[in-house]
Design a protein around this motif. Structure first.
Motif, PDB file in Angstrom:
ATOM      1  N   ALA A 266       9.606   7.979  -0.066  1.00  0.00           N
ATOM      2  CA  ALA A 266      10.513   8.572   1.054  1.00  0.00           C
ATOM      3  C   ALA A 266      11.129   7.444   1.625  1.00  0.00           C
ATOM      4  N   GLY A 267      10.934   6.165   1.144  1.00  0.00           N
ATOM      5  CA  GLY A 267      11.639   5.006   1.765  1.00  0.00           C
ATOM      6  C   GLY A 267      10.936   4.289   3.067  1.00  0.00           C
ATOM      7  N   ASP A 268       9.809   4.646   3.459  1.00  0.00           N
ATOM      8  CA  ASP A 268       9.266   4.208   4.549  1.00  0.00           C
ATOM      9  C   ASP A 268       8.930   2.617   4.359  1.00  0.00           C
ATOM     10  N   ASN A 269       9.359   1.685   5.001  1.00  0.00           N
ATOM     11  CA  ASN A 269       9.221   0.241   4.991  1.00  0.00           C
ATOM     12  C   ASN A 269       9.380  -0.379   3.729  1.00  0.00           C
ATOM     13  N   VAL A 270      10.226   0.192   2.891  1.00  0.00           N
ATOM     14  CA  VAL A 270      10.743  -0.468   1.857  1.00  0.00           C
ATOM     15  C   VAL A 270      11.789  -1.444   2.122  1.00  0.00           C
ATOM     16  N   VAL A 271      13.132  -0.686   2.561  1.00  0.00           N
ATOM     17  CA  VAL A 271      14.316  -1.327   3.070  1.00  0.00           C
ATOM     18  C   VAL A 271      14.443  -1.266   4.544  1.00  0.00           C
TER      19      VAL A 271
ATOM     20  N   MET B 133       5.358   5.284  11.030  1.00  0.00           N
ATOM     21  CA  MET B 133       4.331   4.205  11.031  1.00  0.00           C
ATOM     22  C   MET B 133       4.755   3.001  12.319  1.00  0.00           C
ATOM     23  N   ASP B 134       4.702   3.436  13.370  1.00  0.00           N
ATOM     24  CA  ASP B 134       5.188   2.635  14.509  1.00  0.00           C
ATOM     25  C   ASP B 134       3.913   1.825  14.987  1.00  0.00           C
ATOM     26  N   TRP B 135       2.934   1.931  14.336  1.00  0.00           N
ATOM     27  CA  TRP B 135       1.532   1.100  14.599  1.00  0.00           C
ATOM     28  C   TRP B 135       1.668  -0.384  13.700  1.00  0.00           C
ATOM     29  N   TYR B 136       2.739  -0.265  12.753  1.00  0.00           N
ATOM     30  CA  TYR B 136       2.995  -1.476  11.972  1.00  0.00           C
ATOM     31  C   TYR B 136       4.325  -2.244  12.497  1.00  0.00           C
ATOM     32  N   SER B 137       3.898  -3.446  12.594  1.00  0.00           N
ATOM     33  CA  SER B 137       4.947  -4.160  13.239  1.00  0.00           C
ATOM     34  C   SER B 137       5.452  -5.409  12.527  1.00  0.00           C
ATOM     35  N   GLY B 138       5.116  -5.446  11.255  1.00  0.00           N
ATOM     36  CA  GLY B 138       5.634  -6.601  10.152  1.00  0.00           C
ATOM     37  C   GLY B 138       6.731  -6.151   9.592  1.00  0.00           C
TER      38      GLY B 138
ATOM     39  N   PRO C 140      -3.153 -18.217  -2.040  1.00  0.00           N
ATOM     40  CA  PRO C 140      -2.825 -19.029  -0.921  1.00  0.00           C
ATOM     41  C   PRO C 140      -2.224 -18.034   0.281  1.00  0.00           C
ATOM     42  N   GLU C 141      -1.661 -16.934  -0.135  1.00  0.00           N
ATOM     43  CA  GLU C 141      -1.067 -16.100   0.886  1.00  0.00           C
ATOM     44  C   GLU C 141      -0.864 -14.873   0.498  1.00  0.00           C
ATOM     45  N   VAL C 142      -1.204 -13.867   1.345  1.00  0.00           N
ATOM     46  CA  VAL C 142      -1.239 -12.266   0.974  1.00  0.00           C
ATOM     47  C   VAL C 142      -0.496 -11.605   2.165  1.00  0.00           C
ATOM     48  N   THR C 143       0.745 -10.825   1.949  1.00  0.00           N
ATOM     49  CA  THR C 143       1.247 -10.140   3.158  1.00  0.00           C
ATOM     50  C   THR C 143       1.261  -8.736   2.648  1.00  0.00           C
ATOM     51  N   ALA C 144       0.682  -7.951   3.565  1.00  0.00           N
ATOM     52  CA  ALA C 144       0.174  -6.459   3.416  1.00  0.00           C
ATOM     53  C   ALA C 144       1.423  -5.579   3.852  1.00  0.00           C
ATOM     54  N   VAL C 145       1.883  -4.836   3.311  1.00  0.00           N
ATOM     55  CA  VAL C 145       2.763  -3.601   3.941  1.00  0.00           C
ATOM     56  C   VAL C 145       2.637  -2.329   3.516  1.00  0.00           C
ATOM     57  N   PRO C 146       2.454  -1.531   4.510  1.00  0.00           N
ATOM     58  CA  PRO C 146       2.349  -0.149   4.296  1.00  0.00           C
ATOM     59  C   PRO C 146       3.519   0.624   3.976  1.00  0.00           C
ATOM     60  N   ILE C 147       3.761   1.388   2.825  1.00  0.00           N
ATOM     61  CA  ILE C 147       5.011   1.883   2.330  1.00  0.00           C
ATOM     62  C   ILE C 147       4.892   3.231   1.852  1.00  0.00           C
ATOM     63  N   SER C 148       5.921   4.084   1.768  1.00  0.00           N
ATOM     64  CA  SER C 148       6.005   5.181   0.923  1.00  0.00           C
ATOM     65  C   SER C 148       7.325   5.048   0.107  1.00  0.00           C
ATOM     66  N   ALA C 149       7.429   4.616  -1.203  1.00  0.00           N
ATOM     67  CA  ALA C 149       8.429   4.454  -2.083  1.00  0.00           C
ATOM     68  C   ALA C 149       9.123   5.638  -2.152  1.00  0.00           C
TER      69      ALA C 149
ATOM     70  N   VAL D 253       0.845  -1.135  -0.118  1.00  0.00           N
ATOM     71  CA  VAL D 253      -0.002  -0.049  -0.029  1.00  0.00           C
ATOM     72  C   VAL D 253       0.952   1.076   0.001  1.00  0.00           C
ATOM     73  N   ASN D 254       1.027   1.538  -0.956  1.00  0.00           N
ATOM     74  CA  ASN D 254       2.011   2.903  -1.429  1.00  0.00           C
ATOM     75  C   ASN D 254       1.466   4.420  -1.249  1.00  0.00           C
ATOM     76  N   LYS D 255       2.235   5.269  -1.029  1.00  0.00           N
ATOM     77  CA  LYS D 255       1.810   6.704  -0.810  1.00  0.00           C
ATOM     78  C   LYS D 255       1.193   6.765   0.599  1.00  0.00           C
ATOM     79  N   MET D 256       1.536   6.028   1.349  1.00  0.00           N
ATOM     80  CA  MET D 256       1.130   6.223   2.722  1.00  0.00           C
ATOM     81  C   MET D 256       1.290   7.727   3.313  1.00  0.00           C
ATOM     82  N   ASP D 257       2.408   8.374   2.888  1.00  0.00           N
ATOM     83  CA  ASP D 257       2.667   9.674   3.259  1.00  0.00           C
ATOM     84  C   ASP D 257       1.806  10.796   2.637  1.00  0.00           C
ATOM     85  N   LEU D 258       0.920  10.334   1.592  1.00  0.00           N
ATOM     86  CA  LEU D 258      -0.311  11.260   1.271  1.00  0.00           C
ATOM     87  C   LEU D 258      -1.417  10.948   1.931  1.00  0.00           C
ATOM     88  N   VAL D 259      -1.636  10.149   2.817  1.00  0.00           N
ATOM     89  CA  VAL D 259      -2.803  10.057   3.546  1.00  0.00           C
ATOM     90  C   VAL D 259      -2.509  10.133   5.223  1.00  0.00           C
TER      91      VAL D 259
END
Length: 456
Positions: A201-206, A212-217, A190-199, A160-166
């Motif tokens: 700004a680099g959030d949760n990519v690498v 987003m301290d509420w996300y622990s994945g 069979p499997e879906v893994t959801a990750v909130p990111i901002s490509a 889920v990209n562009k989290m910086d805009l929401v």
């Protein structure tokens, strides 16, 4: 989750190795969802970009009036892509981290390039599907999920990209992830893994995001590094398409006759009873050679030379399989196909079918349905398939083919349709039923048909 790290020398062990540390994955997303930026960020932040490549991107970015480097240019290499700001062709990138090696296929997001996504995802073990946090799950998102299900990609990541805009809002992410998970489940993914990111700004990519301290994945890269890949070769029946007949005719080996190729599935062993298809002749494996050395056991995807106990008529295109688990041969092939060429596929068209190493003549006897990927409804008897269409067809081949169902083997259950006039690739095909679980719309259409012709 665990990752296999062993990489034994070919033929050195008597049993199949643990899964290798190579992951093939593809990216998909709607236009302007930031897919190329994500790939560029992934390459940049994982230190997989050479200095001269980054310098070239910075120069091109300045020429376009950007304040900083546009990381999307690391993959959008065609001039038309840069001018339009969209991805057109499939861009392959190879990079590695200390934990795993990667082959990345960056596929286009525009609806008219759905066929390119099919090409890029056909060998992938994981697909990263991007959505814009402002727009959520859209028609193209559902289309990409359906293609991933169609191709039986084992793992799907929803980025889920562009989290910086929401404003990095957790409820926005949760709603999108829930909607997508429900749709993917209806497809049998069979499997879906959801990750909130901002490509951007680099959030949760690498690196994990402090916003987003509420996300622990896991971050995207962490998941790519740890997701289980590969499979146990012993879990599938052996399939060995013959690519080349080796007859050295030297004084040292005057009677040597070997059949070279790559094992498509399963395990081959010396002494094993096998059947050569399509002739149906049976024999046993007298020897296996890997890199010039005799071995007792070989497994997919090793390249080997097989020596048989009897002198049989074996040529390129034949398939060697265990007698107890040999596939049936057929001249009536019914399959799900994605049409790739600009000229339509029509009933009565003469084509070539390329299945593993074998190529035979065929005629398109029926185009029974076209699949609408937005709602998975079936449109019966469309008459033809145009570029990017996915449909169900029935082929009549001039010679029998040992075809597995695609659900059992992605390698021996797939084929290509080729134009005999100029050799152009027309269509990619998957034998048998394309879905393990149908949506209500698909099930209703199937119930209305007495015999859908999917089983051989």
């Amino acid at each position: 989750m665990t990752t296999g790290t062993s990489d034994p020398a070919a033929g050195a062990a008597a049993a199949p190795p643990a899964p290798t540390s190579l992951l093939r994955f593809a990216t998909a997303g709607s236009v302007d969802d930031g897919k190329s930026t994500l790939v560029g960020r992934l390459l940049h932040d994982s230190k997989a970009v050479l200095a001269d490549q980054l310098e070239a991107v910075e120069h091109a970015s300045r020429a376009r009036g950007a304040d900083g480097p546009d990381l999307a240019l690391l993959t959008d290499g065609l001039r038309a892509e840069r001018e339009q700001g969209i991805t057109i062709d499939v861009a392959y990138r190879y990079f590695a981290t200390p934990r795993r090696r990667f082959v990345l296929a960056d596929t286009p997001g525009h609806v008219q390039y759905t066929r390119n996504m099919v090409t890029g995802a056909s060998t992938a073990e994981l697909t990263v599907i991007l959505v814009d946090a402002r727009h959520g799950v859209v028609e193209q998102t559902r289309r990409h999920a359906a293609v991933a299900a169609l191709l039986r990609v084992p793992h799907v990541v929803l980025a889920v990209n562009k989290m910086d805009l929401v404003d990095y809002a957790e409820p926005v992410f949760a709603a999108i992830a829930g909607e997508f998970a429900d749709y993917a489940a209806s497809l049998g993914v069979p499997e879906v893994t959801a990750v909130p990111i901002s490509a951007l700004a680099g959030d949760n990519v690498v690196t994990p995001s402090a916003r987003m301290d509420w996300y622990s994945g896991p971050t995207v890269l962490e998941h790519l590094e740890t997701v289980p890949v590969g499979h146990d070769p012993a879990a599938e029946p052996a399939r060995f398409p013959v690519q080349y007949v080796i007859r050295p005719q030297t004084s040292e080996h005057p009677d040597y006759r070997g059949y070279a190729g790559q094992i498509a599935a399963g395990v081959l062993r010396v002494g094993q009873e096998v059947t050569v298809l399509p002739s149906g002749r049976t024999t046993t494996i007298a020897g296996l050679d890997v890199l010039g050395q005799a071995v007792e056991t070989a497994w997919a995807p090793q390249s080997v030379t097989v020596r048989l106990a009897d002198d049989l008529d074996v040529a390129r295109g034949d398939l060697i399989a265990p007698t107890a688990a040999a596939p049936a041969t057929t001249r009536e092939v019914t399959a799900t196909v994605c049409h790739l060429h600009d000229s339509p596929l029509t009933v009565g068209r003469r084509v070539l079918v390329k299945h593993t190493t074998r190529t035979v003549k065929a005629v398109v006897q029926e185009i029974s349905a076209r699949l609408a990927l937005d709602d998975l409804s079936l449109h019966p008897a469309p008459g033809e398939l145009v570029a990017n269409d996915i449909g169900r067809v029935r082929l009549r081949t001039a010679e029998p083919l040992p075809v597995d169902a695609y659900a059992l083997s992605r390698r021996t259950g797939s084929f290509l349709l080729i134009d005999p006039a100029d050799g152009a690739t027309l269509t990619a095909g998957m034998a048998g039923d394309a879905f393990t679980q149908a949506t209500k719309a698909t099930k209703a259409a199937a119930d209305a048909t007495e015999d859908d012709g999917w089983d051989f």
